[in-house]
Design an enzyme around this catalytic site. Sequence first.
Site, PDB file in Angstrom:
ATOM      1  N   GLY A 388       0.817  -1.199   0.000  1.00  0.00           N
ATOM      2  CA  GLY A 388       0.000   0.000   0.000  1.00  0.00           C
ATOM      3  C   GLY A 388       0.849   1.246   0.000  1.00  0.00           C
ATOM      4  O   GLY A 388       2.081   1.186   0.122  1.00  0.00           O
ATOM      5  N   PRO A 389       0.247   2.400  -0.162  1.00  0.00           N
ATOM      6  CA  PRO A 389       0.986   3.663  -0.198  1.00  0.00           C
ATOM      7  C   PRO A 389       1.609   3.984   1.148  1.00  0.00           C
ATOM      8  O   PRO A 389       1.262   3.398   2.173  1.00  0.00           O
ATOM      9  CB  PRO A 389      -0.095   4.689  -0.574  1.00  0.00           C
ATOM     10  CG  PRO A 389      -1.378   4.054  -0.172  1.00  0.00           C
ATOM     11  CD  PRO A 389      -1.202   2.592  -0.349  1.00  0.00           C
ATOM     12  N   PRO A 390       2.548   4.933   1.174  1.00  0.00           N
ATOM     13  CA  PRO A 390       3.195   5.294   2.448  1.00  0.00           C
ATOM     14  C   PRO A 390       2.194   5.902   3.429  1.00  0.00           C
ATOM     15  O   PRO A 390       1.259   6.597   3.050  1.00  0.00           O
ATOM     16  CB  PRO A 390       4.244   6.332   2.025  1.00  0.00           C
ATOM     17  CG  PRO A 390       4.436   6.142   0.561  1.00  0.00           C
ATOM     18  CD  PRO A 390       3.134   5.652   0.025  1.00  0.00           C
ATOM     19  N   GLY A 391       2.439   5.631   4.707  1.00  0.00           N
ATOM     20  CA  GLY A 391       1.685   6.296   5.764  1.00  0.00           C
ATOM     21  C   GLY A 391       0.337   5.708   6.094  1.00  0.00           C
ATOM     22  O   GLY A 391      -0.435   6.331   6.830  1.00  0.00           O
ATOM     23  N   GLY A 393      -0.093   2.742   7.675  1.00  0.00           N
ATOM     24  CA  GLY A 393      -0.046   1.916   8.879  1.00  0.00           C
ATOM     25  C   GLY A 393       0.479   0.519   8.693  1.00  0.00           C
ATOM     26  O   GLY A 393       0.237  -0.341   9.533  1.00  0.00           O
ATOM     27  N   LYS A 394       1.224   0.260   7.621  1.00  0.00           N
ATOM     28  CA  LYS A 394       1.728  -1.101   7.379  1.00  0.00           C
ATOM     29  C   LYS A 394       2.726  -1.521   8.462  1.00  0.00           C
ATOM     30  O   LYS A 394       2.645  -2.629   9.000  1.00  0.00           O
ATOM     31  CB  LYS A 394       2.393  -1.177   6.001  1.00  0.00           C
ATOM     32  CG  LYS A 394       1.491  -0.843   4.846  1.00  0.00           C
ATOM     33  CD  LYS A 394       2.184  -1.044   3.516  1.00  0.00           C
ATOM     34  CE  LYS A 394       3.379  -0.140   3.324  1.00  0.00           C
ATOM     35  NZ  LYS A 394       3.026   1.275   3.319  1.00  0.00           N
ATOM     36  N   THR A 395       3.658  -0.639   8.775  1.00  0.00           N
ATOM     37  CA  THR A 395       4.685  -0.981   9.767  1.00  0.00           C
ATOM     38  C   THR A 395       4.114  -0.998  11.175  1.00  0.00           C
ATOM     39  O   THR A 395       4.400  -1.900  11.966  1.00  0.00           O
ATOM     40  CB  THR A 395       5.847   0.024   9.675  1.00  0.00           C
ATOM     41  OG1 THR A 395       6.378   0.006   8.349  1.00  0.00           O
ATOM     42  CG2 THR A 395       6.939  -0.336  10.666  1.00  0.00           C
ATOM     43  N   SER A 711      -6.032   2.942 -18.224  1.00  0.00           N
ATOM     44  CA  SER A 711      -7.360   3.206 -17.684  1.00  0.00           C
ATOM     45  C   SER A 711      -7.988   4.503 -18.196  1.00  0.00           C
ATOM     46  O   SER A 711      -9.160   4.757 -17.918  1.00  0.00           O
ATOM     47  CB  SER A 711      -7.310   3.240 -16.153  1.00  0.00           C
ATOM     48  OG  SER A 711      -6.468   4.278 -15.715  1.00  0.00           O
ATOM     49  N   LYS A 754      -9.372   5.458  -6.807  1.00  0.00           N
ATOM     50  CA  LYS A 754      -9.867   6.369  -7.844  1.00  0.00           C
ATOM     51  C   LYS A 754     -11.222   6.962  -7.457  1.00  0.00           C
ATOM     52  O   LYS A 754     -11.461   8.164  -7.599  1.00  0.00           O
ATOM     53  CB  LYS A 754      -9.974   5.628  -9.183  1.00  0.00           C
ATOM     54  CG  LYS A 754      -8.629   5.245  -9.778  1.00  0.00           C
ATOM     55  CD  LYS A 754      -8.794   4.452 -11.065  1.00  0.00           C
ATOM     56  CE  LYS A 754      -7.447   4.077 -11.664  1.00  0.00           C
ATOM     57  NZ  LYS A 754      -7.560   3.295 -12.886  1.00  0.00           N
TER      58      LYS A 754
END
Length: 832
Positions: A388-391, A393-395, A711, A754
């Site tokens: 997913g994109p940065p920031g 909450g993955k970490t 797209s 999107k």
Amino acid sequence: MGERFTLPVLPLRDTVVYPGVAVPISAGRPGTVEAVQEALDGDRRLFAVAQRDNVDDPVPDVLYGIGTVVRIIQTHRVRGGMQLLVQGEGRAQALSYHTEGQAMLHAVLLEMDRQPPANPADPALQALDRELRGRAAELGTRRGVPAEALNQLIQGVDEPGAFADLVAFYLELPTEDKQKLLETLDDEERMRSALVAVERELARIDAQEDIQAKVQSELGERQREMLLREQLKAIQKELGEEEDRDDVEEIRKRLEALELSEDQRTEVERELKRLERTSPQSAEYQVIRTFLEWITELPWNERTEDKIDLARAEQILEEDHHGLEDVKDRILEFLAVRKLQLERKEAEETEVEPEGSAESRSEESPKEEITAEDIHHSGKGPILLFVGPPGVGKTSIAQSIARSLGRKYVRISLGGARDEADIRGHRRTYVGAMPGRIIQGMRQAKSKNPVFLLDEVDKLGVSFQGDPSSALLEVLDPAQNSTFVDHYLGIPFDLSEVLFIATANYLDRIPGPLLDRMERVDFAGYTEAEKLQIAKRYLLPRQRRENSLTEEELSMTDDAVLTVVQNYTREAGVRQLEREVGKFARKVARKIAAGKVERMEATPDDVRELLGRPRVHPEHMSEEDTVGVATGMFYTPMGGDIMFVEASVMPGEGGFVLTGQLGDVMKESGRAALSYAKAHWEHLGIPEDAIKGREVHIHVPAGAIPKDGPSAGITMATALVSALSGRKVRHDLAMTGELTLTGRVLPIGGLKEKILGAVRAGIRDVVIPQENEADLEDIPADVQEMLTIHLVETLDEVISVALKGETENRAAKAPKRRRDPKSGESQVPAGA
């Protein structure tokens, strides 16, 4: 009856004094010291009596009734009391005890006479006396008493009764048994009891010597080795190498305590023998020692027991993170499976067999034994990939997962790693070699089953030193990682119980074989509503704490938070949002510290005043319908947004121009749209002269940003058809979808981001491919309720929805499909 007399009491702990025996005694209790002093001032006599219990305060209840009158022979004062040497004179019975002085006991005594044998010349008595003396001499010899001292002691007492008292004193008997011998007045009976006690002591010594002989025979070789080692230590001490060898022994003990397999044990023992043969001054000595220390510090069989409480785990995940339901569901599923595995394995292990079942089972198939190791191995950790994109909450959610499981947490960052040795370690032949980061992380965790985060796995590099992503293939393969071999260790290490979690921003940068080994969990960007809740529940309280503000001093209305989200951040996650909230909190803290305000309930105007002009200018929905301008939707790792595709037709030689830093795929989509329009000009309602001898130009702002992807196909086609036919495109409609030459609309990716971007821009009608209908389940329900979603399969359907001024025939030919947000089903309106 003898005459009564009174003496000070000398209470004895764990000993009994007999007549005729000289005994050294330490006196330290106040009452005892006082009694000794009174005796010294008088006739130097005391009444020595044993205590029933070993207590500090000898009250009359804990003293026996029969003791020995003793005379003080010598005294010596020491710190805390006195050292006495007393000589037993005769038995006496205490008729009563009473307290005198501060803590001293006195006893009213009656002298007791022992009963000598009626006929001292009786052969049976003489035989008993000789036997007692002989066996006592043997016991003394077995105990290691010198022969000369033993003979002097035995021959110094002629009377049988007195000798029995002497033997009783030196026997290792409990106080209770010694007291019984003291209370036995009949000499012959006391001699027999003493002889029985001597025989028991000799039998105990015989049994002890037999056991020692067996142990000596079994451990003879080990004793020889220990003797040689002691001699080696003495030699090393003379050479000044004693401290180094002490370290070797310490390492040996630590290695023996490890639970290693046979192959692992063989390798470790081989290196330990090399260490013993190597001089401490050698460079090789430090290399081998460092290797063995690494072996002792790894968690070969140490685990953290899983605290499987599903309700508690769910509560922890909800406390730490808002949203991310897919991730939370996956973790709770893993916990549920692990809980069932443990419960059922333990139930099978503890199941009691019915009688007679063992024989019948042996005739059929043998039942597999279940060990504790099997129970632990039943919970192999899943290997998850958070994309997913940065920031978003993955970490941080990996830490919450570890907390909910009750496991240790280890994180290593792989961003920029371009050496295979970062993963597998260096071989010990190299100077400065050390294990790879996986083994280092396991040592840091001190547990065999931690939560292990591999951060930024998509940013691994490749160099002439190898490909670290290829080295990860073994680490992240459940079928292989139970025997992971680090180049430095050279022996297998079990990683099968580790819960590996990898994170990445770009899925296409992860090699296919590595991606195939991980279970993918997608992290989408947050909606504005989710960012609002995250800011209120997590970000604002944290920034208040960091900036020394209280809840009363700083609060923010929902509109103020949304103002920060919309005008000062442009991201899928919340990192920039937290920075802006922190900046706002610092400015409020400055005002409070300066005394300008006491508290602030922030409004949008306060945000504008303190944070300055908005620095983010997102695209907004057009204000009016325009010919040749269609609204598309795009996705980046920072989130989704809308873009405008502009088409213009002018006289020329039939050329086609695409501008706006478009990639090859996007340019091909534009050419496909033009080809379809030319091939179906009549069907699309395009005048024939609008195509012939005309030059077409398609431009996609902003020109400084590179763009690519398929797209935008239907968006380009819609803008192109609008420009060629002169019909306006709806300004409140956004679209996305890939276009083929035959006019089919194909599915695309990133639909959730999107649509969220279109909603932020004010769009309420969207056109998406029919085949993306299943992806709408990812859209939050509150967002779906405010949208009208058109599901299309062909460009005809797109044109019928997007362009104004359509004829009734065109509308009839191109029915519109809409998705009902409440039922979740696509519908065709009546009359279409």
